[in-house]
Motif scaffolding. Structure first.
Motif, PDB file in Angstrom:
ATOM      1  N   VAL A   1      27.474   2.120  34.640  1.00 12.23           N
ATOM      2  CA  VAL A   1      27.617   0.930  33.606  1.00 12.23           C
ATOM      3  C   VAL A   1      27.417  -0.163  34.401  1.00 12.23           C
ATOM      4  CG1 VAL A   1      29.161   0.192  31.818  1.00 12.23           C
ATOM      5  CG2 VAL A   1      28.820   2.590  32.142  1.00 12.23           C
ATOM      6  N   GLU A   2      26.852  -1.325  33.599  1.00 14.19           N
ATOM      7  CA  GLU A   2      26.979  -2.474  34.656  1.00 14.19           C
ATOM      8  C   GLU A   2      28.449  -3.219  34.750  1.00 14.19           C
ATOM      9  OE1 GLU A   2      24.336  -5.228  32.558  1.00 14.19           O
ATOM     10  OE2 GLU A   2      22.478  -4.457  33.616  1.00 14.19           O
ATOM     11  N   ALA A   3      28.569  -3.723  35.612  1.00 14.62           N
ATOM     12  CA  ALA A   3      30.204  -4.069  36.012  1.00 14.62           C
ATOM     13  C   ALA A   3      30.671  -5.152  34.969  1.00 14.62           C
ATOM     14  CB  ALA A   3      30.240  -4.681  37.406  1.00 14.62           C
ATOM     15  N   HIS A   4      29.995  -5.910  34.668  1.00 10.58           N
ATOM     16  CA  HIS A   4      30.609  -7.137  33.649  1.00 10.58           C
ATOM     17  C   HIS A   4      30.728  -6.713  32.580  1.00 10.58           C
ATOM     18  CE1 HIS A   4      26.067  -6.967  32.283  1.00 10.58           C
ATOM     19  NE2 HIS A   4      26.837  -7.429  31.460  1.00 10.58           N
ATOM     20  N   LYS A   5      30.431  -5.420  32.021  1.00 13.38           N
ATOM     21  CA  LYS A   5      30.689  -4.922  30.680  1.00 13.38           C
ATOM     22  C   LYS A   5      32.143  -3.946  30.606  1.00 13.38           C
ATOM     23  CE  LYS A   5      25.863  -4.080  29.108  1.00 13.38           C
ATOM     24  NZ  LYS A   5      24.997  -3.011  28.740  1.00 13.38           N
TER      25      LYS A   5
ATOM     26  N   LEU B   1      30.956  -3.769  43.663  1.00 14.77           N
ATOM     27  CA  LEU B   1      29.503  -4.099  43.476  1.00 14.77           C
ATOM     28  C   LEU B   1      28.470  -3.380  44.534  1.00 14.77           C
ATOM     29  CD1 LEU B   1      30.046  -7.922  42.600  1.00 14.77           C
ATOM     30  CD2 LEU B   1      29.228  -6.204  40.868  1.00 14.77           C
ATOM     31  N   LEU B   2      29.043  -3.100  45.483  1.00 21.55           N
ATOM     32  CA  LEU B   2      28.307  -2.517  46.549  1.00 21.55           C
ATOM     33  C   LEU B   2      28.047  -1.005  46.340  1.00 21.55           C
ATOM     34  CD1 LEU B   2      29.792  -3.723  49.986  1.00 21.55           C
ATOM     35  CD2 LEU B   2      27.326  -4.271  49.247  1.00 21.55           C
ATOM     36  N   ILE B   3      28.593  -0.494  45.366  1.00 19.46           N
ATOM     37  CA  ILE B   3      28.429   0.772  44.941  1.00 19.46           C
ATOM     38  C   ILE B   3      26.807   0.907  44.521  1.00 19.46           C
ATOM     39  CG2 ILE B   3      28.763   2.564  43.215  1.00 19.46           C
ATOM     40  CD1 ILE B   3      31.720   1.668  43.292  1.00 19.46           C
ATOM     41  N   ARG B   4      26.234   0.032  44.031  1.00 15.55           N
ATOM     42  CA  ARG B   4      24.748   0.001  43.613  1.00 15.55           C
ATOM     43  C   ARG B   4      23.938   0.225  44.697  1.00 15.55           C
ATOM     44  NH1 ARG B   4      23.960  -4.362  38.849  1.00 15.55           N
ATOM     45  NH2 ARG B   4      26.302  -4.854  38.557  1.00 15.55           N
ATOM     46  N   LYS B   5      24.503  -0.317  45.899  1.00 17.95           N
ATOM     47  CA  LYS B   5      23.519  -0.086  46.799  1.00 17.95           C
ATOM     48  C   LYS B   5      23.411   1.054  47.650  1.00 17.95           C
ATOM     49  CE  LYS B   5      22.295  -4.526  47.391  1.00 17.95           C
ATOM     50  NZ  LYS B   5      20.864  -4.965  47.645  1.00 17.95           N
ATOM     51  N   LEU B   6      24.400   2.387  47.522  1.00 12.72           N
ATOM     52  CA  LEU B   6      24.542   3.179  47.888  1.00 12.72           C
ATOM     53  C   LEU B   6      23.455   4.413  47.530  1.00 12.72           C
ATOM     54  CD1 LEU B   6      28.301   4.011  47.365  1.00 12.72           C
ATOM     55  CD2 LEU B   6      27.193   2.801  49.561  1.00 12.72           C
ATOM     56  N   PRO B   7      23.055   5.127  48.535  1.00 10.83           N
ATOM     57  CA  PRO B   7      22.091   6.091  48.154  1.00 10.83           C
ATOM     58  C   PRO B   7      22.545   7.093  46.976  1.00 10.83           C
ATOM     59  CG  PRO B   7      22.964   6.643  50.219  1.00 10.83           C
ATOM     60  CD  PRO B   7      23.440   5.418  49.899  1.00 10.83           C
ATOM     61  N   TYR B   8      21.627   7.509  46.165  1.00 10.50           N
ATOM     62  CA  TYR B   8      21.941   8.176  45.110  1.00 10.50           C
ATOM     63  C   TYR B   8      22.013   9.812  45.385  1.00 10.50           C
ATOM     64  CZ  TYR B   8      22.149   4.900  41.714  1.00 10.50           C
ATOM     65  OH  TYR B   8      22.269   3.622  40.620  1.00 10.50           O
ATOM     66  N   HIS B   9      21.682  10.211  46.545  1.00 13.36           N
ATOM     67  CA  HIS B   9      21.728  11.758  46.755  1.00 13.36           C
ATOM     68  C   HIS B   9      23.137  11.966  47.501  1.00 13.36           C
ATOM     69  CE1 HIS B   9      20.694   9.973  50.939  1.00 13.36           C
ATOM     70  NE2 HIS B   9      21.181  11.043  51.297  1.00 13.36           N
ATOM     71  N   HIS B  10      24.160  11.168  47.579  1.00 14.24           N
ATOM     72  CA  HIS B  10      25.366  11.262  47.991  1.00 14.24           C
ATOM     73  C   HIS B  10      26.377  11.184  46.693  1.00 14.24           C
ATOM     74  CE1 HIS B  10      24.378   9.534  52.124  1.00 14.24           C
ATOM     75  NE2 HIS B  10      24.343  10.825  52.150  1.00 14.24           N
ATOM     76  N   ASN B  11      27.087  12.190  46.392  1.00 14.38           N
ATOM     77  CA  ASN B  11      28.065  12.234  45.368  1.00 14.38           C
ATOM     78  C   ASN B  11      29.138  11.408  45.702  1.00 14.38           C
ATOM     79  OD1 ASN B  11      29.357  13.967  46.937  1.00 14.38           O
ATOM     80  ND2 ASN B  11      28.669  16.028  46.260  1.00 14.38           N
ATOM     81  N   VAL B  12      30.178  11.699  44.787  1.00 17.48           N
ATOM     82  CA  VAL B  12      31.129  10.738  44.642  1.00 17.48           C
ATOM     83  C   VAL B  12      32.101  11.177  46.249  1.00 17.48           C
ATOM     84  CG1 VAL B  12      33.358  10.134  43.757  1.00 17.48           C
ATOM     85  CG2 VAL B  12      31.492  10.405  42.203  1.00 17.48           C
ATOM     86  N   VAL B  13      32.267  12.456  46.281  1.00 14.74           N
ATOM     87  CA  VAL B  13      33.028  12.750  47.472  1.00 14.74           C
ATOM     88  C   VAL B  13      32.437  12.443  48.683  1.00 14.74           C
ATOM     89  CG1 VAL B  13      34.086  15.027  48.680  1.00 14.74           C
ATOM     90  CG2 VAL B  13      34.020  14.863  45.957  1.00 14.74           C
TER      91      VAL B  13
ATOM     92  N   PHE C   1      24.313 -11.611  42.882  1.00 12.37           N
ATOM     93  CA  PHE C   1      23.777 -10.593  43.779  1.00 12.37           C
ATOM     94  C   PHE C   1      22.946  -9.893  43.150  1.00 12.37           C
ATOM     95  CE2 PHE C   1      27.543 -11.369  46.397  1.00 12.37           C
ATOM     96  CZ  PHE C   1      27.012 -12.010  47.525  1.00 12.37           C
ATOM     97  N   TYR C   2      23.327  -9.491  41.843  1.00 15.10           N
ATOM     98  CA  TYR C   2      22.267  -8.702  40.942  1.00 15.10           C
ATOM     99  C   TYR C   2      21.697  -9.231  39.730  1.00 15.10           C
ATOM    100  CZ  TYR C   2      24.618  -4.973  43.856  1.00 15.10           C
ATOM    101  OH  TYR C   2      24.848  -4.423  44.729  1.00 15.10           O
ATOM    102  N   ARG C   3      22.204 -10.296  39.618  1.00 15.60           N
ATOM    103  CA  ARG C   3      21.596 -11.158  38.194  1.00 15.60           C
ATOM    104  C   ARG C   3      21.914 -10.386  37.047  1.00 15.60           C
ATOM    105  NH1 ARG C   3      21.195 -14.439  41.270  1.00 15.60           N
ATOM    106  NH2 ARG C   3      19.604 -15.899  41.861  1.00 15.60           N
TER     107      ARG C   3
END
Length: 281
Positions: free
Chosen positions: A225-229, A159-171, A111-113
């Motif tokens: 951090v990239e997931a595979h690492k 992996l879907l976390i990277r699709k989420l908008p950055y203006h939303h924090n963790v909570v 999905f992300y190469r």
């Protein structure tokens, strides 16, 4: 964030997640599964709502498409998690859960190469071998398939976390993930047609608190951090499952625990050191 620090956070998060699994496994036989999952969704929203109300500047309900997708993947995994924990030993079910990091490698590439390196692939494979040695799963059952489905949903969610908008924090992310799944969870509970039982509510709230801590760590770490690492660090949560299994459910390990644990931990230490050297360069 350095790779080593991200791995430490994932290790701590997985230990907390094991406590959540233990609480669910300790529930009485015959507990209404869909009703329990609905209780988890509702208590999560209630726990997170005050923190979301503090930050009123961010538009909470803007760009929620991926939150909706992730929320239903989360709900789907929660249902099968309860089913598998009720039927399998804690260590066995966690061994299957921890195939999620291994699944993240091909999914991340698809999905992300994401770049796959020989060290990350080797550590993941060796870690998975270590899990098999520790738990020694001997048969495939419906419960084991349910646990594998949970692993797929865990990998997909991370992996879907990277699709989420950055203006939303963790909570806010955790709040929306649980909120979006409530309508479907409610419909499943109604379809289940079981008498309303409030006794699992405390278990739902307690286990939910632990799993929210784990989920928050995942959102925080996999966003930077990239997931595979770092995904192989999640294997170490199995050690926590073994310890909790001994203390809570009298699951006595054998010599395979030492061998399997070494195959899990030592490659992770090596990978963290290797990535640290690269980071400094």
């Amino acid at each position: 964030m350095s790779v080593g620090f991200a791995m430490v956070l994932l290790v701590l998060g997985n230990i907390v997640a094991v406590l959540s699994d233990a609480l669910i496994k300790n529930m009485p036989t015959g507990t209404a599964v869909y009703q329990f999952v609905l209780f988890r969704q509702l208590t999560a929203v209630l726990m997170l709502l005050p923190f979301c109300l503090i930050n009123t500047k961010s538009k909470l309900f803007s760009h929620v498409k991926w939150h909706f997708v992730r929320g239903h993947v989360w709900l789907f995994g929660a249902i099968f998690m309860v089913l598998s924990l009720q039927a399998l030993p804690l260590a066995t079910v966690n061994a299957i859960f921890y195939t999620a990091p291994l699944l993240m490698l091909p999914l991340g590439f698809l999905f992300y190469r994401d770049k796959l390196t020989i060290p990350t692939i080797a550590v993941s494979i060796i870690g998975f071998i270590g899990i098999i040695i520790v738990v020694q799963p001997t048969q495939i059952s419906l419960a084991a398939i349910s646990a594998l489905i949970v692993a797929v949903t865990m990998a997909t969610n991370n992996l879907l976390i990277r699709k989420l908008p950055y203006h939303h924090n963790v909570v806010q992310t955790l709040f929306l993930t649980n909120l979006m799944g409530i309508p479907f969870a409610l419909s499943l509970a109604i379809w289940e047609n079981q008498p309303l039982d409030w006794s699992p509510l405390l278990t739902a709230a307690s286990s939910n608190l632990f799993i929210l801590i784990y989920a928050g760590i995942c959102v925080f770490v996999y966003r930077t951090v990239e997931a595979h690492k770092i995904s192989s660090a999640e294997y170490t949560g199995l050690l926590g499952a073994v310890v909790v299994g001994i203390m809570w459910f009298d699951e006595v390990p054998d010599m395979s625990l030492v061998i399997g644990s070494a195959l899990i931990i030592l490659p992770l230490v090596w990978l963290a050191a290797l990535e640290s050297v690269k980071h400094k360069k």
